[in-house]
Design a protein around this motif. Structure first.
Motif, PDB file in Angstrom:
ATOM      1  N   GLN A  25      41.966  40.970  47.448  1.00  0.00           N
ATOM      2  CA  GLN A  25      40.837  40.745  46.533  1.00  0.00           C
ATOM      3  C   GLN A  25      39.581  40.580  47.368  1.00  0.00           C
ATOM      4  O   GLN A  25      39.530  39.740  48.267  1.00  0.00           O
ATOM      5  CB  GLN A  25      41.097  39.516  45.698  1.00  0.00           C
ATOM      6  N   LYS A  27      36.407  40.553  45.754  1.00  0.00           N
ATOM      7  CA  LYS A  27      35.405  39.880  44.918  1.00  0.00           C
ATOM      8  C   LYS A  27      36.135  39.176  43.779  1.00  0.00           C
ATOM      9  O   LYS A  27      36.888  39.809  43.044  1.00  0.00           O
ATOM     10  CB  LYS A  27      34.415  40.922  44.360  1.00  0.00           C
ATOM     11  N   GLU A  30      34.419  37.231  37.788  1.00  0.00           N
ATOM     12  CA  GLU A  30      33.293  36.439  37.294  1.00  0.00           C
ATOM     13  C   GLU A  30      33.146  36.655  35.800  1.00  0.00           C
ATOM     14  O   GLU A  30      33.847  37.487  35.223  1.00  0.00           O
ATOM     15  CB  GLU A  30      32.009  36.833  38.039  1.00  0.00           C
ATOM     16  N   ALA A  35      37.718  41.057  38.788  1.00  0.00           N
ATOM     17  CA  ALA A  35      37.858  40.929  40.235  1.00  0.00           C
ATOM     18  C   ALA A  35      37.948  42.322  40.863  1.00  0.00           C
ATOM     19  O   ALA A  35      38.400  43.272  40.229  1.00  0.00           O
ATOM     20  CB  ALA A  35      39.114  40.121  40.560  1.00  0.00           C
ATOM     21  N   GLN A  36      37.498  42.417  42.120  1.00  0.00           N
ATOM     22  CA  GLN A  36      37.582  43.703  42.826  1.00  0.00           C
ATOM     23  C   GLN A  36      38.564  43.610  43.985  1.00  0.00           C
ATOM     24  O   GLN A  36      38.657  42.592  44.653  1.00  0.00           O
ATOM     25  CB  GLN A  36      36.207  44.107  43.350  1.00  0.00           C
ATOM     26  N   THR A 143      35.908  40.744  53.202  1.00  0.00           N
ATOM     27  CA  THR A 143      34.540  40.324  53.508  1.00  0.00           C
ATOM     28  C   THR A 143      34.583  39.018  54.288  1.00  0.00           C
ATOM     29  O   THR A 143      35.213  38.052  53.848  1.00  0.00           O
ATOM     30  CB  THR A 143      33.750  40.121  52.203  1.00  0.00           C
ATOM     31  N   ASN A 146      34.610  35.100  52.932  1.00  0.00           N
ATOM     32  CA  ASN A 146      35.200  34.946  51.592  1.00  0.00           C
ATOM     33  C   ASN A 146      36.630  34.424  51.671  1.00  0.00           C
ATOM     34  O   ASN A 146      37.289  34.547  52.704  1.00  0.00           O
ATOM     35  CB  ASN A 146      35.263  36.310  50.880  1.00  0.00           C
TER      36      ASN A 146
END
Lengths: 164, 164
Positions: A25, A27, A30, A35-36, A143, A146
């Motif tokens: 994951q 992202k 929200e 989720a990305q 990322t 994160n």
């Protein structure tokens, strides 16, 4: 209990796990957005942690070592590199690898600062992206900074550790 | 590339990953029989590797450290131990953790012999089984010497490394 100590390396630490499929994951969900995720199929998950004082000098060697080590079992049972498999690569920032035991908690005093860590991490990802050129495979990455939410299927994670 | 070296520890190395669910194949599929698996839900995967010269002396400290370290995020966001969560434990033998880079391959000269390794591993599993007494959770483990086929869902593997 306090005697146990985590590994200390000079520049960085990489942990390798072989995978059949790995999904990270990148992202979180929200309010208005799902989720990305990024995903690879057969290949290698590379968890990366940098220590204080690490510089760009170590990155080409890290990239070359990790991608050329014969750690992947080919269909014929022969051990080949992830480049030769060819397999995909999922790079996961993992600052927790730099933790040292202090009582019942982990401390991260030896870890690199966030900005330098992010810069080195992004540069390492770029180097790998340039090296993995086969059209059948891909480099994906999390990322820096994160939370890393990972799901993984393996044929034996076959976990390896390397200092740099 | 040959300069990169793997971590060297004296007695053993443990790698910890937090999981939401982890499933390990403990017996491969055979002609008349389906593959067999063990599975845990929320808890911690402990990968274990012993080095040459490791003795039983280190096992109680290993067990106590690993199960009491505050590495698990509780519902309230507080970091607690796997015993306090309470969470389950999946113990995975992982001799590959002892590998050192030699050219483009890994060598395992520092690893303990198979019989001693199996004895220490089984003793470590027993110690953990005695310590994890909450009825809500469980200790599962792989078989020493077998290929470990692992599938895992995490909320961030949050990977930690400890030497013993």
């Amino acid at each position: 209990m306090t005697e146990a100590r985590a590994v200390s390396a000079s520049g960085g630490l990489a942990l390798l796990q072989q995978c059949l499929r790995a999904k990270l994951q990148v992202k979180p969900e929200e309010e208005q957005e799902e989720a990305q995720f990024v995903q690879i199929d057969r290949g290698m998950v590379i968890y990366i942690c940098f220590f204080k004082g690490a510089t760009d000098d170590i990155l080409p060697k890290m990239m070359s070592s990790l991608l050329n080590l014969r750690l992947c079992e080919s269909v014929s049972g022969k051990m080949v590199s992830v480049l030769d498999l060819p397999g995909s690569v999922l790079i996961v920032p993992q600052a927790t690898l730099g933790g040292k035991v202090k009582g019942r908690a982990m401390q991260y005093h030896n870890n690199i600062g966030k900005e330098d860590g992010k810069r080195l991490y992004d540069a390492f990802v770029s180097l790998c992206e340039k090296e993995v050129t086969s059209e059948e495979v891909t480099v994906k990455h999390g990322t820096y900074g994160n939370r890393q939410v990972l799901n993984m299927d393996t044929n034996g994670p076959y976990t390896h550790l390397m200092e740099f």
